[in-house]
Enzyme design. Structure first.
Site: not given
Ligand code: CMC
Length: 427
Positions: A305, A362
């Site tokens: 991320h 996710d």
């Protein structure tokens, strides 16, 4: 200047104010830089740039903290509902009982779509990706609801915000129904926001649809986890589109387009496809080796991320929700074991440790959504549905900001200098 940053450039010694928020890194206010020096800053990907002032969401990526209006995401996921979190994001405070009831009633009164929109859907190919349909239909809302597109009118802004939040489940469910060739289901406003969405997606007019409370709760929680995430790519897209004065339906359609990419919202679809490709835990080392190979474009989807350099707090909640959904539906998916093993191996591998790559929101969401019955192509649509409230809250904040200007970045030009046009027969 008490707190300032000094810069020597172009033979000048300059001083810029350093601004502090309530929490988080300070920012150097360089708004006067170009005027004073004729120089720009260069920051592709905006890794060191704060594009706006915001009081909605705070992320501390090193500590794995995510706060909405100050409230930790873990507490909201455990105790709140998507409607309540939506109210919080839009208004800044948790609602009272009557405020929540009013807000929920208002949203439920806007769930229907203009009937002519059903005709609009029928123009799409049946095999269209539902995100393609979402981009088109949400953009088209401005053609159907132009009585709420005057962005200078606070009432118009409020109505269009409510319309977007309320209609998104209907639009998403219709995109799904269209792809499987089943009749569109009208909303049932006696159900919750999330229960209504599940019914419009999985119900058929021929039979009564029973919402399974545990699935409704899990889905609602997934919506909370996706509701907002500060100035990510799609939110920045919404703000940038909105900065020109474009109407909110067009701005949210722009956000949906940005979200679709596999580096952003499309990662949940890509993560489940990757887990299916890996299949069994014995294949994991091969894929880990590929993810580490600089000459191989393969990446572990659902990992890493831009902001979190620690475990994504949303992934923690997501992981625990997997078992809840499996228990409620009495199913098991061997891919969950593969995912757990992949996480375990990656988190003990120096490559992932050194680069601070952890599972993100996710990584586990696809396993849950697939167990509930959604095809992978719908995963990013669900993300868009939930993120709409965040986009709308950020858009409203921007429009109300007296310092708001059209977003207009500059560039480091590396093309040809001026040259004369050469006629075709002389080239
Ligand atoms: N697998 C393998 N290596 C990775 C991965 C990954 N998933 N993510 C980053 N790296 C490596 C990358 O190769 C780079 O290595 P090096 O420094 O040797 O060149 C280093 O880690 C830093 O990566 P980056 O691409 O410079 O980092 P970024 O901040 O620009 O990208 C990201 C962040 C999310 C796009 C990236 O981690 C990624 O592509 N992850 C997979 C896609 C994904 O899961 N996206 C969902 C994000 S969360 C949901 C959302 O907010 O939309």
């Amino acid at each position: 200047m008490s707190n300032s940053a000094k810069l020597s450039t172009g033979g000048k010694d300059l001083e810029y104010p350093v601004l502090s928020g309530t929490v988080g890194p300070e920012v150097i206010d360089i708004r006067k830089l170009y005027g004073q020096t004729g120089q720009f800053t260069f920051d592709p990907g905006f890794t060191s740039t704060a594009s706006c002032e915001s009081a909605i969401t705070y992320i501390d990526g090193d500590e794995g903290v995510l706060l909405h209006r100050g409230y930790p995401i873990g507490q909201l996921a455990e105790h709140s509902s998507f409607m309540e979190t939506s109210y919080l994001l839009l208004n800044g405070e948790l609602p009272s009982t009557s405020e929540l009831a009013d807000f929920t009633r208002t949203i439920s009164r806007h769930t229907m779509l203009h009937e002519q929109l059903a005709t609009f859907y029928r123009g799409f190919r049946r095999d269209a990706h539902p995100m393609a349909i979402m981009c088109g239909v949400v953009g088209a809302l401005s053609a159907f609801y132009h009585d709420s597109t005057d962005i200078s009118d606070p009432l118009h802004r409020k109505i269009s915000s409510h319309r977007l939040i309320a209609k998104m489940p209907t639009i998403a469910a219709m995109a799904y129904k269209y792809s499987v060739g089943q009749p569109f289901m009208y909303p049932d406003n006696s159900l919750s926001y999330t229960g209504n969405f599940l019914r419009m997606t999985f119900g058929v007019p021929a039979e009564k649809y029973e919402v399974i409370p545990a699935v409704e709760k899990a889905m609602d929680r997934i919506f909370i986890l996706h509701a907002d995430h500060e100035q990510n790519a799609s939110t920045s897209t919404v703000r940038l589109a909105g900065s020109s004065g474009a109407n909110p339906f067009a701005c949210i359609a722009a956000g949906i387009a940005c979200l679709w990419g596999p580096a952003h919202g499309g990662a949940n679809e890509a993560a489940l496809n990757m887990l299916k490709e890996i299949g069994t835990p014995d294949k994991i080392p091969h894929y880990i080796a590929r993810a580490k190979d600089k000459n191989d474009p393969f990446r572990l989807m659902g990992f890493g991320h831009r902001v979190y350099k620690n475990y994504d707090p949303r992934a923690t909640v997501m992981q625990s929700t997997v078992r809840e959904v499996f228990d409620a539906l009495k199913v098991n998916d061997p891919l969950f074991e593969t995912a757990l093993e992949l996480e375990h191996i990656a988190l003990n591998d120096p490559y992932f440790i050194d680069k601070k790559l952890f599972p993100n929101v996710d990584f586990y969401s696809g396993i849950i959504l697939s167990a509930i019955g959604f095809p992978t192509t719908m995963f990013t649509v669900l993300f868009a549905l939930a993120r709409t409230v965040g986009w709308v809250a950020q858009w409203n904040e921007m429009i109300s900001d007296p310092n708001q200007k059209i977003g207009r970045p500059r560039q480091l030009y590396t093309g040809s200098t001026e040259r004369d046009y050469v006629p075709l027969d002389k080239r």
